[in-house]
Design a protein around this motif. Structure first.
Motif, PDB file in Angstrom:
ATOM      1  N   GLU A 125      47.496 -51.549 -36.141  1.00  0.00           N
ATOM      2  CA  GLU A 125      47.257 -52.776 -35.374  1.00  0.00           C
ATOM      3  C   GLU A 125      48.502 -53.643 -35.267  1.00  0.00           C
ATOM      4  OE1 GLU A 125      44.020 -54.710 -37.292  1.00  0.00           O
ATOM      5  OE2 GLU A 125      42.496 -53.340 -36.500  1.00  0.00           O
ATOM      6  N   HIS A 126      49.302 -53.688 -36.331  1.00  0.00           N
ATOM      7  CA  HIS A 126      50.422 -54.615 -36.370  1.00  0.00           C
ATOM      8  C   HIS A 126      51.773 -53.970 -36.052  1.00  0.00           C
ATOM      9  CE1 HIS A 126      47.351 -56.806 -38.672  1.00  0.00           C
ATOM     10  NE2 HIS A 126      47.993 -57.896 -38.311  1.00  0.00           N
ATOM     11  N   PHE A 127      51.867 -52.652 -36.194  1.00  0.00           N
ATOM     12  CA  PHE A 127      53.160 -51.988 -35.999  1.00  0.00           C
ATOM     13  C   PHE A 127      53.009 -50.730 -35.167  1.00  0.00           C
ATOM     14  CE2 PHE A 127      53.327 -54.240 -40.090  1.00  0.00           C
ATOM     15  CZ  PHE A 127      54.379 -55.103 -39.846  1.00  0.00           C
ATOM     16  N   GLN A 128      52.257 -50.845 -34.105  1.00  0.00           N
ATOM     17  CA  GLN A 128      52.031 -49.692 -33.235  1.00  0.00           C
ATOM     18  C   GLN A 128      53.360 -49.208 -32.646  1.00  0.00           C
ATOM     19  OE1 GLN A 128      49.378 -50.388 -29.905  1.00  0.00           O
ATOM     20  NE2 GLN A 128      48.619 -48.298 -29.992  1.00  0.00           N
ATOM     21  N   ASP A 129      53.540 -47.891 -32.637  1.00  0.00           N
ATOM     22  CA  ASP A 129      54.738 -47.247 -32.081  1.00  0.00           C
ATOM     23  C   ASP A 129      56.003 -47.566 -32.868  1.00  0.00           C
ATOM     24  OD1 ASP A 129      53.177 -46.173 -30.009  1.00  0.00           O
ATOM     25  OD2 ASP A 129      53.415 -47.999 -28.816  1.00  0.00           O
ATOM     26  N   LYS A 130      55.864 -48.044 -34.111  1.00  0.00           N
ATOM     27  CA  LYS A 130      57.021 -48.315 -34.954  1.00  0.00           C
ATOM     28  C   LYS A 130      57.264 -47.139 -35.906  1.00  0.00           C
ATOM     29  CE  LYS A 130      57.732 -52.520 -33.423  1.00  0.00           C
ATOM     30  NZ  LYS A 130      58.941 -52.852 -32.624  1.00  0.00           N
ATOM     31  N   LYS A 131      58.497 -46.984 -36.329  1.00  0.00           N
ATOM     32  CA  LYS A 131      58.849 -45.976 -37.317  1.00  0.00           C
ATOM     33  C   LYS A 131      58.497 -46.514 -38.706  1.00  0.00           C
ATOM     34  CE  LYS A 131      62.778 -44.405 -34.553  1.00  0.00           C
ATOM     35  NZ  LYS A 131      64.265 -44.338 -34.497  1.00  0.00           N
ATOM     36  N   ILE A 132      57.551 -45.849 -39.360  1.00  0.00           N
ATOM     37  CA  ILE A 132      57.038 -46.313 -40.646  1.00  0.00           C
ATOM     38  C   ILE A 132      57.675 -45.528 -41.784  1.00  0.00           C
ATOM     39  CG2 ILE A 132      54.987 -46.559 -42.099  1.00  0.00           C
ATOM     40  CD1 ILE A 132      53.333 -46.840 -39.544  1.00  0.00           C
ATOM     41  N   VAL A 133      58.116 -46.252 -42.806  1.00  0.00           N
ATOM     42  CA  VAL A 133      58.625 -45.625 -44.032  1.00  0.00           C
ATOM     43  C   VAL A 133      57.669 -45.979 -45.168  1.00  0.00           C
ATOM     44  CG1 VAL A 133      60.516 -45.427 -45.663  1.00  0.00           C
ATOM     45  CG2 VAL A 133      61.010 -45.774 -43.230  1.00  0.00           C
ATOM     46  N   LEU A 134      57.098 -44.964 -45.789  1.00  0.00           N
ATOM     47  CA  LEU A 134      56.240 -45.161 -46.957  1.00  0.00           C
ATOM     48  C   LEU A 134      57.086 -44.962 -48.207  1.00  0.00           C
ATOM     49  CD1 LEU A 134      53.391 -45.531 -48.229  1.00  0.00           C
ATOM     50  CD2 LEU A 134      53.129 -43.033 -48.075  1.00  0.00           C
ATOM     51  N   ILE A 135      57.072 -45.943 -49.080  1.00  0.00           N
ATOM     52  CA  ILE A 135      57.819 -45.874 -50.330  1.00  0.00           C
ATOM     53  C   ILE A 135      56.848 -45.613 -51.470  1.00  0.00           C
ATOM     54  CG2 ILE A 135      59.375 -47.073 -51.901  1.00  0.00           C
ATOM     55  CD1 ILE A 135      60.617 -46.449 -49.179  1.00  0.00           C
ATOM     56  N   GLY A 136      57.001 -44.459 -52.106  1.00  0.00           N
ATOM     57  CA  GLY A 136      56.108 -44.071 -53.186  1.00  0.00           C
ATOM     58  C   GLY A 136      55.076 -43.070 -52.698  1.00  0.00           C
ATOM     59  N   TYR A 137      54.939 -41.969 -53.411  1.00  0.00           N
ATOM     60  CA  TYR A 137      53.970 -40.946 -53.013  1.00  0.00           C
ATOM     61  C   TYR A 137      52.567 -41.372 -53.420  1.00  0.00           C
ATOM     62  CZ  TYR A 137      51.448 -36.570 -52.659  1.00  0.00           C
ATOM     63  OH  TYR A 137      50.520 -35.614 -52.322  1.00  0.00           O
ATOM     64  N   GLN A 138      51.833 -41.834 -52.441  1.00  0.00           N
ATOM     65  CA  GLN A 138      50.428 -42.180 -52.622  1.00  0.00           C
ATOM     66  C   GLN A 138      49.674 -41.313 -51.609  1.00  0.00           C
ATOM     67  OE1 GLN A 138      47.557 -43.186 -51.599  1.00  0.00           O
ATOM     68  NE2 GLN A 138      46.628 -44.195 -53.349  1.00  0.00           N
ATOM     69  N   PRO A 139      49.067 -40.212 -52.068  1.00  0.00           N
ATOM     70  CA  PRO A 139      48.576 -39.187 -51.143  1.00  0.00           C
ATOM     71  C   PRO A 139      47.561 -39.665 -50.120  1.00  0.00           C
ATOM     72  CG  PRO A 139      47.746 -38.825 -53.372  1.00  0.00           C
ATOM     73  CD  PRO A 139      48.818 -39.862 -53.475  1.00  0.00           C
ATOM     74  N   ALA A 140      46.628 -40.517 -50.529  1.00  0.00           N
ATOM     75  CA  ALA A 140      45.605 -40.971 -49.582  1.00  0.00           C
ATOM     76  C   ALA A 140      46.232 -41.805 -48.470  1.00  0.00           C
ATOM     77  CB  ALA A 140      44.535 -41.771 -50.312  1.00  0.00           C
ATOM     78  N   ILE A 141      47.154 -42.695 -48.839  1.00  0.00           N
ATOM     79  CA  ILE A 141      47.824 -43.526 -47.829  1.00  0.00           C
ATOM     80  C   ILE A 141      48.691 -42.659 -46.921  1.00  0.00           C
ATOM     81  CG2 ILE A 141      49.494 -45.376 -47.460  1.00  0.00           C
ATOM     82  CD1 ILE A 141      48.492 -46.681 -50.017  1.00  0.00           C
ATOM     83  N   LEU A 142      49.421 -41.705 -47.506  1.00  0.00           N
ATOM     84  CA  LEU A 142      50.268 -40.831 -46.703  1.00  0.00           C
ATOM     85  C   LEU A 142      49.447 -40.064 -45.676  1.00  0.00           C
ATOM     86  CD1 LEU A 142      52.946 -39.447 -46.046  1.00  0.00           C
ATOM     87  CD2 LEU A 142      52.477 -37.832 -47.911  1.00  0.00           C
ATOM     88  N   GLU A 143      48.367 -39.457 -46.110  1.00  0.00           N
ATOM     89  CA  GLU A 143      47.543 -38.685 -45.175  1.00  0.00           C
ATOM     90  C   GLU A 143      46.953 -39.581 -44.089  1.00  0.00           C
ATOM     91  OE1 GLU A 143      44.182 -35.184 -45.221  1.00  0.00           O
ATOM     92  OE2 GLU A 143      44.099 -36.703 -46.799  1.00  0.00           O
ATOM     93  N   ALA A 144      46.497 -40.778 -44.485  1.00  0.00           N
ATOM     94  CA  ALA A 144      45.920 -41.696 -43.499  1.00  0.00           C
ATOM     95  C   ALA A 144      46.958 -42.116 -42.470  1.00  0.00           C
ATOM     96  CB  ALA A 144      45.334 -42.918 -44.195  1.00  0.00           C
ATOM     97  N   LEU A 145      48.193 -42.331 -42.904  1.00  0.00           N
ATOM     98  CA  LEU A 145      49.241 -42.749 -41.982  1.00  0.00           C
ATOM     99  C   LEU A 145      49.616 -41.656 -40.993  1.00  0.00           C
ATOM    100  CD1 LEU A 145      51.671 -44.762 -44.300  1.00  0.00           C
ATOM    101  CD2 LEU A 145      50.145 -45.687 -42.545  1.00  0.00           C
ATOM    102  N   THR A 146      49.454 -40.390 -41.379  1.00  0.00           N
ATOM    103  CA  THR A 146      49.784 -39.306 -40.453  1.00  0.00           C
ATOM    104  C   THR A 146      48.870 -39.318 -39.236  1.00  0.00           C
ATOM    105  OG1 THR A 146      48.334 -37.696 -41.563  1.00  0.00           O
ATOM    106  CG2 THR A 146      50.621 -37.843 -42.335  1.00  0.00           C
TER     107      THR A 146
END
Length: 243
Positions: A134-155
């Motif tokens: 909602e807030h960063f549509q079409d932006k390049k996102i960097v996830l810091i820290g391996y949090q598997p649920a968040i990583l999968e959701a962001l994909t």
């Protein structure tokens, strides 16, 4: 003044303002088992379950605050003792941060200081991904820290997504279709690439948070470890399902 000195000063001022330094109040801190920390989720690759991270919990007059750590801690002392700890090592940082979270929760200034359990991390990850969309549509996102649920959701919401981690077991591996890059070696290049950084609050516990405080891009922290610090330092934080 570094971030820990600033946090300590603000916390001391708050304790004095509330008159807590005059009370003989014990702070009990213990390390939690994986089940106590996160319950029994279906996903088994959370760092709390693989033994790569641990959670410590402080109890201040019935209010609980937690913090991630690589150094398991057990501690019992007065609040003034905690305020006099040497914060140059991660063991004491975990004690201080969990106590900070517990005291601020006791005062009603913050919430979401106790990690979510069972399938709640999945729900939280979905809410975080929806917020980022909602807030960063079409932006390049960097996830810091391996949090598997968040990583999968962001994909599911970003085609331009990269992740940095410090755990050598993850670095160089593909997780949910995304290459896990080295949080030290690849840091400079990835900060030039990313538009927005979603950063684990446990960076506060290991000291690496200093790398993200002066970035020109938006930085959003997530999780319960940074709850009290986010309040005192006015840092944006996402944490939807913790209690």
């Amino acid at each position: 003044m570094d971030i820990y000195e600033e946090l300590l000063e603000k916390f001391q001022n708050l304790v004095e303002k509330e008159g807590l330094e005059k009370e003989e109040i014990a702070v009990d801190i213990k390390s939690l088992t994986p089940t106590e920390s996160i319950g029994n989720p279906k996903r088994k690759d959370f760092p709390l379950l693989t033994g790569k991270e641990a959670m410590v919990e402080a109890n201040f007059k019935g209010a609980k605050g937690q913090a991630f750590t690589l150094s398991r801690s057990t501690y019992q002392g007065r609040l003034n003792d905690v305020l006099n700890l040497d914060l140059s090592n991660n063991y004491n940082k975990a004690i201080f941060l969990s106590t900070l979270n517990a005291v601020l929760k006791y005062l009603g200034l913050i919430d979401h200081t106790v990690h979510c359990k069972d399938e709640e991390p999945e729900t939280c990850a979905f809410e975080i991904s929806r917020y980022m969309e909602e807030h960063f549509q079409d932006k390049k996102i960097v996830l810091i820290g391996y949090q598997p649920a968040i990583l999968e959701a962001l994909t599911n919401v970003s085609v331009e997504l990269r992740i940095l981690d410090l755990n050598p077991i993850n670095i160089g591996e593909y997780r949910y279709g995304v290459l896990v890059e080295d949080g030290e070696k690849d840091f400079e290049e990835i900060t030039q690439w990313g538009d927005v950084f979603l950063v684990t609050g446990s960076t506060l516990a290991n000291g690496s948070i200093v790398n993200f405080l002066n970035l020109k891009q938006p930085v959003i922290f997530y999780g319960n470890t940074i709850a009290g610090a986010a309040y005192l330092l006015h840092l944006p934080r996402l944490c939807f399902k913790a209690s």
